[in-house]
Design an enzyme around this catalytic site. Structure first.
Site, PDB file in Angstrom:
ATOM      1  CG  LEU A  53      -1.963  -0.881   1.825  1.00  0.00           C
ATOM      2  CD1 LEU A  53      -2.762  -1.393   2.501  1.00  0.00           C
ATOM      3  CD2 LEU A  53      -2.728  -1.382  -0.018  1.00  0.00           C
ATOM      4  CG  ASP A 104      13.637   0.278  12.461  1.00  0.00           C
ATOM      5  OD1 ASP A 104      12.734   0.660  12.544  1.00  0.00           O
ATOM      6  OD2 ASP A 104      14.640  -0.652  13.051  1.00  0.00           O
ATOM      7  CE1 TYR A 200      -1.794  -4.336  11.124  1.00  0.00           C
ATOM      8  CE2 TYR A 200      -3.662  -4.939  11.816  1.00  0.00           C
ATOM      9  CZ  TYR A 200      -2.773  -4.304  10.935  1.00  0.00           C
ATOM     10  OH  TYR A 200      -2.918  -3.695   9.577  1.00  0.00           O
ATOM     11  CE  LYS A 204      -1.899  -0.772  11.414  1.00  0.00           C
ATOM     12  NZ  LYS A 204      -1.370  -0.154  10.678  1.00  0.00           N
ATOM     13  CB  ILE A 233      -6.024  -4.495   0.778  1.00  0.00           C
ATOM     14  CG1 ILE A 233      -6.661  -3.316   0.491  1.00  0.00           C
ATOM     15  CG2 ILE A 233      -4.892  -3.880  -0.750  1.00  0.00           C
ATOM     16  CD1 ILE A 233      -7.305  -2.179   0.310  1.00  0.00           C
ATOM     17  CB  THR A 235      -0.098  -6.060   0.495  1.00  0.00           C
ATOM     18  OG1 THR A 235      -0.496  -6.129   2.418  1.00  0.00           O
ATOM     19  CG2 THR A 235      -1.071  -4.926   0.350  1.00  0.00           C
TER      20      THR A 235
HETATM   21  N1  LIG Z   1      -3.113  -5.072   3.533  1.00  0.00           N
HETATM   22  C1  LIG Z   1      -4.324  -4.564   4.321  1.00  0.00           C
HETATM   23  O1  LIG Z   1      -5.219  -5.802   3.793  1.00  0.00           O
HETATM   24  C2  LIG Z   1      -4.310  -4.287   5.202  1.00  0.00           C
HETATM   25  C3  LIG Z   1      -5.006  -3.533   6.390  1.00  0.00           C
HETATM   26  C4  LIG Z   1      -5.705  -2.186   6.533  1.00  0.00           C
HETATM   27  C5  LIG Z   1      -4.265  -2.124   7.046  1.00  0.00           C
HETATM   28  N2  LIG Z   1      -3.288  -2.112   6.513  1.00  0.00           N
HETATM   29  C6  LIG Z   1      -1.752  -1.239   6.420  1.00  0.00           C
HETATM   30  O2  LIG Z   1      -1.269  -0.395   5.534  1.00  0.00           O
HETATM   31  C7  LIG Z   1      -0.471  -0.484   6.012  1.00  0.00           C
HETATM   32  C8  LIG Z   1       0.511  -1.383   4.572  1.00  0.00           C
HETATM   33  O3  LIG Z   1       0.197  -2.827   4.609  1.00  0.00           O
HETATM   34  P1  LIG Z   1       0.767  -3.583   3.136  1.00  0.00           P
HETATM   35  O4  LIG Z   1      -0.534  -3.960   3.529  1.00  0.00           O
HETATM   36  O5  LIG Z   1       1.172  -2.489   2.160  1.00  0.00           O
HETATM   37  O6  LIG Z   1       2.096  -4.717   3.966  1.00  0.00           O
HETATM   38  P2  LIG Z   1       3.171  -4.350   3.799  1.00  0.00           P
HETATM   39  O7  LIG Z   1       4.235  -5.662   4.715  1.00  0.00           O
HETATM   40  O8  LIG Z   1       3.485  -4.728   2.239  1.00  0.00           O
HETATM   41  O9  LIG Z   1       3.668  -3.373   3.992  1.00  0.00           O
HETATM   42  C9  LIG Z   1       4.480  -2.961   4.859  1.00  0.00           C
HETATM   43  C10 LIG Z   1       5.826  -2.062   5.043  1.00  0.00           C
HETATM   44  O10 LIG Z   1       6.247  -1.504   6.050  1.00  0.00           O
HETATM   45  C11 LIG Z   1       7.992  -1.325   6.029  1.00  0.00           C
HETATM   46  N3  LIG Z   1       8.406  -1.384   7.388  1.00  0.00           N
HETATM   47  C12 LIG Z   1       7.750  -2.719   8.482  1.00  0.00           C
HETATM   48  N4  LIG Z   1       8.553  -2.023   9.500  1.00  0.00           N
HETATM   49  C13 LIG Z   1       8.923  -1.163   9.622  1.00  0.00           C
HETATM   50  C14 LIG Z   1      10.436  -0.020   9.977  1.00  0.00           C
HETATM   51  N5  LIG Z   1      10.138  -1.054  11.222  1.00  0.00           N
HETATM   52  N6  LIG Z   1      10.942   0.647   9.603  1.00  0.00           N
HETATM   53  C15 LIG Z   1      10.906   1.092   8.206  1.00  0.00           C
HETATM   54  N7  LIG Z   1       9.552   0.603   7.652  1.00  0.00           N
HETATM   55  C16 LIG Z   1       8.751  -1.067   7.702  1.00  0.00           C
HETATM   56  C17 LIG Z   1       7.953  -3.356   5.667  1.00  0.00           C
HETATM   57  O11 LIG Z   1       8.857  -3.260   5.253  1.00  0.00           O
HETATM   58  C18 LIG Z   1       6.885  -2.710   3.948  1.00  0.00           C
HETATM   59  O12 LIG Z   1       7.129  -2.427   2.727  1.00  0.00           O
HETATM   60  C19 LIG Z   1       0.304  -0.878   7.279  1.00  0.00           C
HETATM   61  O13 LIG Z   1       0.265  -0.336   7.761  1.00  0.00           O
HETATM   62  C20 LIG Z   1      -1.006  -2.115   7.172  1.00  0.00           C
HETATM   63  O14 LIG Z   1      -1.459  -2.237   8.576  1.00  0.00           O
HETATM   64  C21 LIG Z   1      -3.016  -2.759   5.123  1.00  0.00           C
END
Ligand SMILES: NC(=O)c1ccc[n+]([C@@H]2O[C@H](COP(=O)([O-])OP(=O)(O)OC[C@H]3O[C@@H](n4cnc5c(N)ncnc54)[C@H](O)[C@@H]3O)[C@@H](O)[C@H]2O)c1
Length: 296
Positions: A53, A104, A200, A204, A233, A235
């Site tokens: 995302l 980080d 989690y 959130k 979503i 991912t």
């Molecule tokens: N995919 C879903 O269904 C969904 C739903 C609701 C919320 N979200 C939220 O959307 C956001 C993106 O999630 P996503 O689904 O794209 O997941 P993803 O795992 O593909 O992406 C998360 C990214 O965060 C980075 N990350 C993790 N720890 C880190 C750190 N300490 N420092 C820097 N970067 C760090 C990872 O390397 C990764 O690139 C997240 O906050 C997730 O909780 C996702």
């Protein structure tokens, strides 16, 4: 009563423009709604921007005309997917740049320093999307180990604050207004059925209140802060469940009235809206994009 005039460089817009046009037949009438979404010359940070995302939202901001979007993420070198996206941005030819910064988000000092470096270089900061996040395997809430709970809170809550601070400090430094978008989740306001995700969900929920609190402190500085709460979503984060337990796709799909999970491109519109002047009166809000998961 006289209402304040729009401070948008596009003013007059909307019905004000229509009324002016009625008085002045030489007034140039043209649709402006999409111009209100333009991010021309703006600079932003997207954490978690190496993939998923975060990367989708970073690209959206570039497509909307941002001068430069800096993706903050953990790996020292960006992913192949990120590099291909950067090439795509270059080939779009709108002058937008996609940049990568390895950091980080748990390290407040470093995140602030990276934000300051961007400010030194670009001399402005307009947009922040705090999207870095992690999700762990099911863990019984009564047995949840402190270390793992702290890790999730550290990335999903503390890291979101540090990223928002890094950008917000530069917004204040340059005195331009800004939009900060904290990526929460529907899991901040509902509990995902049959999933033992107490860390989690808690992290959130904290992000939702963080957005409201920051919005109230920063409103007078013309910095808007909202949260965006996606539903399911596909991912890498959700693939960790869906690829190993394929029956979950039907289960998750049945949990919303649209009967399917979302695609990453389905948050393009909302992020473009929240980042831009098109949402200039929206702050302290949580925008849920979940296929209606909350509605039944
Ligand atoms: N995919 C879903 O269904 C969904 C739903 C609701 C919320 N979200 C939220 O959307 C956001 C993106 O999630 P996503 O689904 O794209 O997941 P993803 O795992 O593909 O992406 C998360 C990214 O965060 C980075 N990350 C993790 N720890 C880190 C750190 N300490 N420092 C820097 N970067 C760090 C990872 O390397 C990764 O690139 C997240 O906050 C997730 O909780 C996702």
């Amino acid at each position: 009563m006289t209402l304040a005039q729009s401070t948008s460089p596009l003013a007059p817009i909307g019905v004000s423009a229509a009324l002016q046009a009625a008085l002045d037949k030489s007034f140039q009438t043209k649709p402006k709604i999409f111009d209100e979404f333009a991010l021309t010359d703006r600079v932003g940070i997207v954490s978690g921007g190496n993939r998923g995302l975060g990367l989708e939202m970073a690209l959206t901001l570039c497509e909307a005309g941002a001068r430069a979007i800096y993706c903050f993420d953990l790996p020292t070198r960006p992913s192949e997917e990120w590099q291909k996206t950067r090439e795509f941005v270059e080939r779009m030819g709108n002058g937008s740049r996609l940049e990568y910064v390895s950091v980080d988000v748990r390290n407040q000092k470093e995140v602030w320093a990276k934000g300051r470096d961007i400010g030194d270089k670009e001399k402005r900061m307009d947009v922040c999307v705090a999207a870095a996040g992690i999700l762990k395997a099911h863990t019984d809430c009564l047995e949840y180990p402190a270390e793992q709970f702290e890790e999730v809170m550290d990335v999903n809550t503390n890291g979101v604050l540090y990223t928002a601070q890094a950008a917000g400090r530069q917004m204040v430094r340059f005195g331009n207004r800004g939009s900060i978008i904290l990526i929460a989740s529907m899991s901040g306001s509902i509990t995902n059925r049959d999933h033992a995700w107490v860390s989690y969900n808690t992290s959130k929920s904290a992000v939702l209140q963080m957005a409201r609190s920051m919005a109230c402190e920063l409103g007078k500085k013309n910095i808007r802060v909202n949260s965006l709460s996606p539903g399911h979503i596909y991912t890498s984060m959700t693939a960790a469940y869906l690829d190993k337990q394929p029956h979950l796709l039907d289960k998750w799909s049945d949990l919303n009235p649209m009967g399917r999970i979302g695609r990453t491109d389905e948050i393009r519109g909302v992020i473009a809206w929240l980042a831009s002047d098109a949402s200039s009166f929206c702050t302290g809000s949580d925008i849920i994009v979940s296929g209606g998961h909350h509605s039944w």
